[in-house]
Design a protein around this motif. Structure first.
Motif, short mmCIF file in Angstrom:
data_model
loop_
_atom_site.label_atom_id
_atom_site.label_comp_id
_atom_site.label_asym_id
_atom_site.label_seq_id
_atom_site.Cartn_x
_atom_site.Cartn_y
_atom_site.Cartn_z
N MET A 277 0.82 -1.21 0.00
CA MET A 277 0.00 0.00 0.00
C MET A 277 0.86 1.25 0.00
SD MET A 277 -3.42 -0.88 2.24
CE MET A 277 -2.66 -0.38 3.73
N ASP A 278 1.97 1.24 0.72
CA ASP A 278 2.87 2.40 0.75
C ASP A 278 3.46 2.66 -0.63
OD1 ASP A 278 2.40 2.84 3.42
OD2 ASP A 278 4.25 1.89 4.10
N ASP A 279 3.68 1.60 -1.40
CA ASP A 279 4.25 1.75 -2.73
C ASP A 279 3.31 2.45 -3.70
OD1 ASP A 279 6.59 0.57 -1.90
OD2 ASP A 279 6.14 -1.39 -2.77
N VAL A 280 2.01 2.30 -3.49
CA VAL A 280 1.06 2.85 -4.46
C VAL A 280 0.21 4.00 -3.93
CG1 VAL A 280 0.89 0.70 -5.76
CG2 VAL A 280 -0.70 1.11 -3.90
N MET A 281 0.23 4.25 -2.63
CA MET A 281 -0.62 5.30 -2.06
C MET A 281 0.17 6.24 -1.17
SD MET A 281 -3.71 2.90 -0.73
CE MET A 281 -5.28 3.54 -1.18
N LEU A 282 0.17 7.50 -1.52
CA LEU A 282 0.77 8.51 -0.66
C LEU A 282 -0.23 9.64 -0.53
CD1 LEU A 282 4.40 8.64 -2.02
CD2 LEU A 282 3.63 7.59 0.09
N PRO A 283 -0.72 10.02 0.60
CA PRO A 283 -0.59 9.32 1.88
C PRO A 283 -1.50 8.10 1.93
CG PRO A 283 -2.01 11.19 2.16
CD PRO A 283 -1.53 11.23 0.73
N ASN A 284 -1.21 7.23 2.83
CA ASN A 284 -1.94 5.97 2.93
C ASN A 284 -2.99 6.05 4.05
OD1 ASN A 284 -2.82 3.37 3.33
ND2 ASN A 284 -0.82 2.46 3.04
N PRO A 285 -4.26 6.21 3.68
CA PRO A 285 -5.30 6.36 4.70
C PRO A 285 -5.59 5.07 5.48
CG PRO A 285 -6.29 6.22 2.53
CD PRO A 285 -4.80 6.26 2.34
#
Length: 73
Positions: A50-58
């Motif tokens: 998730m960190d690789d594809v989402m910034l910020p990660n809700p």
């Protein structure tokens, strides 16, 4: 789903898989330890993905809570 419920679901899934296998892991306590470690690895991998594809990660806080709940089991 609450973090506590998800943590239990993950560990139970791995535990049942181990108990049902024809292995030396027949003791439930050993299966539980391995299941917890496996669930923690899975949660870490989910958070990394998730960190690789989402910034910020809700959803990071939710998965952190699940990780804490697994560690309490």
């Amino acid at each position: 789903m609450k973090a506590t419920d998800k943590a239990n679901e993950l560990v139970d899934t791995y535990r049942m898989m181990l108990i049902n296998e024809d292995t030396e892991c027949g003791q439930e306590i050993l299966c539980t330890i391995i299941a917890k470690k496996s669930a923690l690895i899975a949660v870490d991998e989910i958070m990394k993905a998730m960190d690789d594809v989402m910034l910020p990660n809700p959803f990071r806080q939710y998965w952190e809570q699940i990780k804490q709940e697994i560690e309490k089991l």
